[in-house]
Scaffold this active site. Sequence first.
Site, PDB file in Angstrom:
ATOM      1  CD  GLU A 234     -32.656 -15.308   2.892  1.00  0.00           C
ATOM      2  OE1 GLU A 234     -31.685 -14.532   2.835  1.00  0.00           O
ATOM      3  OE2 GLU A 234     -32.989 -15.560   1.775  1.00  0.00           O
TER       4      GLU A 234
ATOM      5  CE  LYS B 106     -32.383 -19.670  -4.773  1.00  0.00           C
ATOM      6  NZ  LYS B 106     -31.068 -19.138  -4.380  1.00  0.00           N
TER       7      LYS B 106
HETATM    8  O1  PA5 Z   1     -29.660 -13.626   0.977  1.00  0.00           O
HETATM    9  C1  PA5 Z   1     -29.659 -14.349   0.126  1.00  0.00           C
HETATM   10  O2  PA5 Z   1     -28.786 -14.935  -0.079  1.00  0.00           O
HETATM   11  C2  PA5 Z   1     -30.683 -14.402  -1.013  1.00  0.00           C
HETATM   12  O3  PA5 Z   1     -31.797 -13.820  -0.759  1.00  0.00           O
HETATM   13  C3  PA5 Z   1     -30.106 -13.964  -2.410  1.00  0.00           C
HETATM   14  O4  PA5 Z   1     -29.743 -12.669  -2.301  1.00  0.00           O
HETATM   15  C4  PA5 Z   1     -31.196 -14.038  -3.481  1.00  0.00           C
HETATM   16  O5  PA5 Z   1     -31.673 -15.270  -3.514  1.00  0.00           O
HETATM   17  C5  PA5 Z   1     -30.544 -13.606  -5.030  1.00  0.00           C
HETATM   18  O6  PA5 Z   1     -29.459 -14.241  -5.138  1.00  0.00           O
HETATM   19  P1  PA5 Z   1     -28.431 -13.838  -6.339  1.00  0.00           P
HETATM   20  O7  PA5 Z   1     -27.837 -12.582  -6.084  1.00  0.00           O
HETATM   21  O8  PA5 Z   1     -27.170 -14.861  -6.366  1.00  0.00           O
HETATM   22  O9  PA5 Z   1     -29.311 -13.785  -7.618  1.00  0.00           O
END
Ligand code: PA5
Length: 441
Positions: free
Chosen positions: A283, A418
């Site tokens: 990421e 999403k």
């Molecule tokens: O690194 C990230 O931002 C994502 O992997 C989020 O942690 C993941 O989508 C979960 O998001 P949230 O904590 O808002 O539910």
Amino acid sequence: MLKIDLTSAAGFLPDDWFSSREAGLAQARTMLRDHSGPGGDFTGWVRLPEEYDREEFARIQAAAEKIRSDSQVLVVVGIGGSYLGARAVIELMGSADHRLARNAPEIFFAGNGLSTDALCELIDYLKDKDFSVNVISKSGTTTEPAVAFRIFKALLEERYGREGARGRIYATTDARKGALKGLADSEGYETFVVPDAVGGRYSVLTAVGLLPIAAAGIDAAALMEGAREAMEALDVPGADNPAWQYAAARNALYGAGKAIELLVGYEPSFRFFAEWWKQLYGESEGKEGRGLFPASVEFTADLHSMGQYIQQGARILMETVVRFRTSRRELLVPHDPDNVDGLNFLSGKSLQFVAEQAMRGTLLAHVDGGVPNLVVEAEARDERTIGQLIYFFEYACGLSGYLLGVNPFDQPGVEAYKQNMFALLGKPGFEARRAELELRL
Ligand code: PA5
């Protein structure tokens, strides 16, 4: 402190692999320190091991103690950065199948996918168990954990009544906003905070990771101490800094055509640490058409499957091995007077010795096959070392992303699926997109 051994990558690195990146690393260091680089608003994790909220830490320890006293199972609901760090540490400290000290509750993870069968199996397992739930979502609106939490909340309320359920639900979310924060406040759940300046994949050393970790019976203070040691050691600039070495070497290998980095572990319990690492690097760097693709293998098991590709497939691989110098216990190969299996040359040798030779042999074979290897040398598989490893990989990732020229702290690409899912599920506000997608399907 952990070290990085670059001997098995040396033959693949250009002479100026470090010197040509030193200025970039110094600049990246400044940007991380001053929060002044791209995504600087999300670099609150850099000083976290020293500047964490002690009052909240004490509440985490107290909540963990309560969970340990009234629950046989803790269900941790979360996905991505709100999931992988806790699981990484809990499994690495314990075992790949979640079993830890006998006086600790079992930890199960839910809301990290949409499998009906997996959720039903867990619900069945909980039928005759006392359990608590830690729901973790920074945004409070992520579909997978939100749906799972609805189910576990209903289960808890059915089992313990609304008041009883209230005492068994712990919500980790934004300090002020989001649907989960609103729900937690209206229901009166105990809440913990995902700090504004810490993104999901850098959040394992906040309540996101620490509550499940402490509930599992792991020494969260020692974990933080290890991270603090690494924070201090890695702040020292120069060629001896293992994070600088790692960031520069992988950047140089990427420049030399290595497209995939395999994180290699020799412990089955390392599997989810590798999953956490994959999210961290994937990421952070995988954007703008750039970035090493982070993958993982588990040796020696995968030497009997992926080993063929690593040895002779497309020469686009590099490996980063995480090696723990010691095993917790000793197991000796027994002597057999009949020696029918021909293994008496190993009699009395420890399994750790056998594993060491497998590792050394693999390293040489892969280097001979054209795969550079970096080796991260860690001490024991304990809290302090794991804290060091977490901070090392986080910090090196920040440096690495800046060296690559991307913002290591955003993840615009995860929005695409999403938006489509919301549209296809009929979420209000997504009507036009739904119509457009349905035409394409
Ligand atoms: O690194 C990230 O931002 C994502 O992997 C989020 O942690 C993941 O989508 C979960 O998001 P949230 O904590 O808002 O539910």
